[in-house]
Enzyme design. Structure first.
Site, PDB file in Angstrom:
ATOM      1  N   HIS A  18      -2.789  10.825   0.922  1.00  0.00           N
ATOM      2  CA  HIS A  18      -2.184  10.588   2.239  1.00  0.00           C
ATOM      3  C   HIS A  18      -1.485  11.891   2.657  1.00  0.00           C
ATOM      4  O   HIS A  18      -0.277  11.932   2.869  1.00  0.00           O
ATOM      5  CB  HIS A  18      -1.230   9.397   2.189  1.00  0.00           C
ATOM      6  CG  HIS A  18      -0.929   8.782   3.529  1.00  0.00           C
ATOM      7  ND1 HIS A  18      -1.023   7.429   3.758  1.00  0.00           N
ATOM      8  CD2 HIS A  18      -0.526   9.320   4.703  1.00  0.00           C
ATOM      9  CE1 HIS A  18      -0.682   7.165   5.014  1.00  0.00           C
ATOM     10  NE2 HIS A  18      -0.375   8.304   5.605  1.00  0.00           N
ATOM     11  N   ARG A  24       0.854  -1.185   0.000  1.00  0.00           N
ATOM     12  CA  ARG A  24       0.000   0.000   0.000  1.00  0.00           C
ATOM     13  C   ARG A  24       0.893   1.239   0.000  1.00  0.00           C
ATOM     14  O   ARG A  24       1.718   1.406   0.901  1.00  0.00           O
ATOM     15  CB  ARG A  24      -0.903  -0.021   1.242  1.00  0.00           C
ATOM     16  CG  ARG A  24      -1.679   1.237   1.410  1.00  0.00           C
ATOM     17  CD  ARG A  24      -2.621   1.258   2.616  1.00  0.00           C
ATOM     18  NE  ARG A  24      -3.158   2.597   2.683  1.00  0.00           N
ATOM     19  CZ  ARG A  24      -3.124   3.391   3.754  1.00  0.00           C
ATOM     20  NH1 ARG A  24      -2.659   2.949   4.905  1.00  0.00           N
ATOM     21  NH2 ARG A  24      -3.588   4.606   3.690  1.00  0.00           N
ATOM     22  N   GLU A  76      -3.242  -0.301   8.278  1.00  0.00           N
ATOM     23  CA  GLU A  76      -2.040   0.113   9.015  1.00  0.00           C
ATOM     24  C   GLU A  76      -2.104  -0.434  10.423  1.00  0.00           C
ATOM     25  O   GLU A  76      -3.139  -0.320  11.083  1.00  0.00           O
ATOM     26  CB  GLU A  76      -1.940   1.643   9.157  1.00  0.00           C
ATOM     27  CG  GLU A  76      -1.455   2.364   7.950  1.00  0.00           C
ATOM     28  CD  GLU A  76      -1.347   3.875   8.205  1.00  0.00           C
ATOM     29  OE1 GLU A  76      -1.104   4.282   9.358  1.00  0.00           O
ATOM     30  OE2 GLU A  76      -1.514   4.620   7.235  1.00  0.00           O
ATOM     31  N   GLU A 104      -7.121   8.344   6.575  1.00  0.00           N
ATOM     32  CA  GLU A 104      -7.383   8.913   7.896  1.00  0.00           C
ATOM     33  C   GLU A 104      -7.852  10.366   7.902  1.00  0.00           C
ATOM     34  O   GLU A 104      -7.118  11.258   8.360  1.00  0.00           O
ATOM     35  CB  GLU A 104      -6.126   8.811   8.756  1.00  0.00           C
ATOM     36  CG  GLU A 104      -5.654   7.409   8.963  1.00  0.00           C
ATOM     37  CD  GLU A 104      -4.529   7.316  10.002  1.00  0.00           C
ATOM     38  OE1 GLU A 104      -4.031   8.366  10.442  1.00  0.00           O
ATOM     39  OE2 GLU A 104      -4.169   6.198  10.379  1.00  0.00           O
ATOM     40  N   ASN A 151      -7.005   1.697  10.192  1.00  0.00           N
ATOM     41  CA  ASN A 151      -5.647   1.889  10.691  1.00  0.00           C
ATOM     42  C   ASN A 151      -5.757   1.999  12.202  1.00  0.00           C
ATOM     43  O   ASN A 151      -6.509   2.837  12.704  1.00  0.00           O
ATOM     44  CB  ASN A 151      -5.049   3.205  10.177  1.00  0.00           C
ATOM     45  CG  ASN A 151      -4.942   3.253   8.660  1.00  0.00           C
ATOM     46  OD1 ASN A 151      -5.168   2.256   7.985  1.00  0.00           O
ATOM     47  ND2 ASN A 151      -4.596   4.405   8.119  1.00  0.00           N
ATOM     48  N   TYR A 164      -3.582   1.515  16.180  1.00  0.00           N
ATOM     49  CA  TYR A 164      -2.293   1.339  16.850  1.00  0.00           C
ATOM     50  C   TYR A 164      -2.404   1.052  18.337  1.00  0.00           C
ATOM     51  O   TYR A 164      -1.542   0.422  18.915  1.00  0.00           O
ATOM     52  CB  TYR A 164      -1.446   2.607  16.651  1.00  0.00           C
ATOM     53  CG  TYR A 164      -0.997   2.776  15.218  1.00  0.00           C
ATOM     54  CD1 TYR A 164       0.206   2.228  14.789  1.00  0.00           C
ATOM     55  CD2 TYR A 164      -1.783   3.437  14.274  1.00  0.00           C
ATOM     56  CE1 TYR A 164       0.629   2.356  13.476  1.00  0.00           C
ATOM     57  CE2 TYR A 164      -1.376   3.561  12.950  1.00  0.00           C
ATOM     58  CZ  TYR A 164      -0.172   3.014  12.562  1.00  0.00           C
ATOM     59  OH  TYR A 164       0.238   3.117  11.269  1.00  0.00           O
TER      60      TYR A 164
HETATM   61  C1  FCB Z   1      -0.910   7.024  10.856  1.00  0.00           C
HETATM   62  C2  FCB Z   1      -0.524   7.585   9.505  1.00  0.00           C
HETATM   63  C3  FCB Z   1       0.789   7.064   8.992  1.00  0.00           C
HETATM   64  C4  FCB Z   1       1.812   6.928  10.082  1.00  0.00           C
HETATM   65  C5  FCB Z   1       1.267   6.174  11.259  1.00  0.00           C
HETATM   66  C6  FCB Z   1       2.237   5.955  12.373  1.00  0.00           C
HETATM   67  O1  FCB Z   1      -1.782   7.896  11.499  1.00  0.00           O
HETATM   68  O2  FCB Z   1      -1.512   7.286   8.549  1.00  0.00           O
HETATM   69  O3  FCB Z   1       1.202   7.902   7.943  1.00  0.00           O
HETATM   70  O4  FCB Z   1       2.312   8.154  10.418  1.00  0.00           O
HETATM   71  O5  FCB Z   1       0.131   6.828  11.753  1.00  0.00           O
END
Ligand code: FCB
Length: 444
Positions: free
Chosen positions: A120, A76, A350, A165, A291, A293
């Site tokens: 992006h 991607r 992501e 995002e 995405n 984390y």
């Molecule tokens: C996301 C972004 C990506 C990267 C990650 C850590 O929010 O889409 O570009 O910075 O975080």
């Protein structure tokens, strides 16, 4: 050379974005993006910029070679709008377009399926000068850009992602001013939000009309949220957080409207909604990319009255970004959105972690990242086993890169990049990912 078959098998890939890796900020006719301007003003923590970054623009063949070594099914990446349309609209820059054609050709030669993100975050500065996302004309600008890219890559690409995002680029860039273009305030925020939703759907409709076989998706940042205590006040706080961080850019697109009941401040957006816009922002996406984390624990709190919640710190292990590690979130989000009847298919577009990696004798022993990836992939596969139609996982990121306002300190890559020599070193997590993917391939 053909485009790998988008059948139902679960795919493993990695993700990057143009500004974070390409460099070549003014080569071959590219114009400045809002991130060039922002970083050149000294707004990045380490005062860096991505003028060179990983120099991927000049080293993409080596990078695709690494992807092949890692056994990736898919990659991607995003297109830098000012590279292909230096004036934002109008005359395309053939050299810029040619770069993406060659990148795709290299990927296809290695049977790696390209997933192309159209936006992006690197808006042409020339369009920001006209108001950027706060100007409703962006619907036309973005539509034109979409047609140009479809025409350029239609023989090489089937999987399209419209936005990356919206929450992050609009909240950080237009409400809080800590990301490019550095604008603030509710007025900018709500206008940019609504226009991004309109432009997203317009772009998707154009792709669909140009190519009935294209698979059209978009991505959102999501963070699973839990109430601090099991009482109505904290549950309401969690709903508010979820409405803002997660549903604000999903619900209106699938026809549920902006989640104003859960977060009343969102009513302010009504001012910018024109007749028929509620239909205009809807699109029946083939897939949604999530995405994610970390997770959040929240409690009711009125310090910021329009938010009505506060995040609590937990004693969990953290990444170099300070983000708490909690793999149940990725599973819970897939369960939450996978149950929306309007959502047909999901991908994790992501997920990953930054750690303070070091090269020692030519190796990077990043056990912490291996552990993170293992736990999170496991949680994704668990959601799939629970009946959720999630069909792929993209590790963020292929290689260490420019982490926006944080600069070059956080390293997210499966591949280490020495920013002085630009040498790439596959980390232990990269080898682990390769072996993990091969293991699954031989089993299936
Ligand atoms: C996301 C972004 C990506 C990267 C990650 C850590 O929010 O889409 O570009 O910075 O975080």
């Amino acid at each position: 050379m053909s485009i790998p078959d988008p059948s139902k098998k679960f795919i493993f890939g990695s993700a990057t974005s143009s500004y974070q890796i390409e460099g070549a900020w003014n080569e071959d006719g590219k114009s400045a993006s809002i991130w060039d301007t922002f970083s050149h003003k000294g707004k990045i923590k380490d005062k860096s910029n991505a003028d060179i970054a990983c120099d991927h623009y000049n080293r993409f063949q080596e990078d695709v070679e690494i992807m092949a070594q890692l056994n990736l099914d898919a990659y991607r990446f995003s297109i830098a709008w000012p590279r292909v349309l230096p004036l934002g609209t109008g005359k395309p820059n053939e050299k810029g377009i040619d770069f993406y054609k060659r990148l795709c050709d290299n990927l296809l030669e290695k049977s790696i399926r390209p997933f192309v993100t159209l936006y992006h975050w690197d808006l042409p500065q020339i369009l920001e000068d006209k108001g950027g996302w706060t100007n409703r004309d962006i619907i036309e600008w973005f539509s034109e850009y979409t047609s140009v890219m479809h025409n350029a890559l239609k023989d090489r690409v089937k999987d399209w992602i419209i936005l990356n995002e919206p929450f992050v680029f609009i909240v950080l860039g237009y409400l809080l001013g800590v990301h490019a273009p550095g604008r603030r305030g509710f007025k900018n925020f709500f206008r940019a939000s609504h226009h991004a939703m309109l432009a997203q759907a317009a772009s998707a409709r154009i792709l669909r009309s140009l190519d009935s076989t294209a698979r059209i998706g978009t991505t959102v940042s999501c963070t699973a949220t839990y109430p601090a205590r099991d009482n109505e006040k904290d549950r309401q706080a969690a709903r508010r957080f979820d409405a803002f961080y997660n549903r604000f850019y999903i619900d209106p697109v699938v026809g549920r409207g902006y989640p104003m009941q859960d977060l009343p401040v969102l009513k302010k957006i009504k001012k910018y909604i024109m007749p028929d816009d509620d239909k205009g922002i809807q699109f029946d996406f083939d897939f949604w990319g999530i995405n994610t984390y970390s997770t959040k624990l929240v409690k009711r709190n009125r310090v910021v009255p329009w938010l009505g919640y506060r995040e609590l710190k937990r004693k969990l292990p953290r990444t170099a970004m300070g983000w708490e590690i909690d793999a149940r979130g990725i599973h819970d989000l897939l369960m939450q959105f996978g149950k929306y009847p309007e959502i047909k298919e999901l991908y994790i577009t992501e997920n990953g972690a930054a750690f303070d990696d070091r090269v020692e004798d030519g190796r990077v022993h990043d056990m912490n990242r291996i552990h993170y990836l293992n736990q999170h992939i496991d949680a994704v596969l668990k959601a799939r086993a629970n009946g959720i139609n999630v069909n792929g996982y993209f590790a963020w990121s292929l290689m260490d890169n420019f982490e926006w306002a944080e600069g070059f300190r956080p390293r997210f890559g499966l591949v280490h990049v020495d920013y002085k020599t630009l040498q790439r070193t596959i980390k232990d997590s990269g080898y682990w990912y390769r072996d993990f993917i091969s293991g699954l391939k031989t089993k299936s």
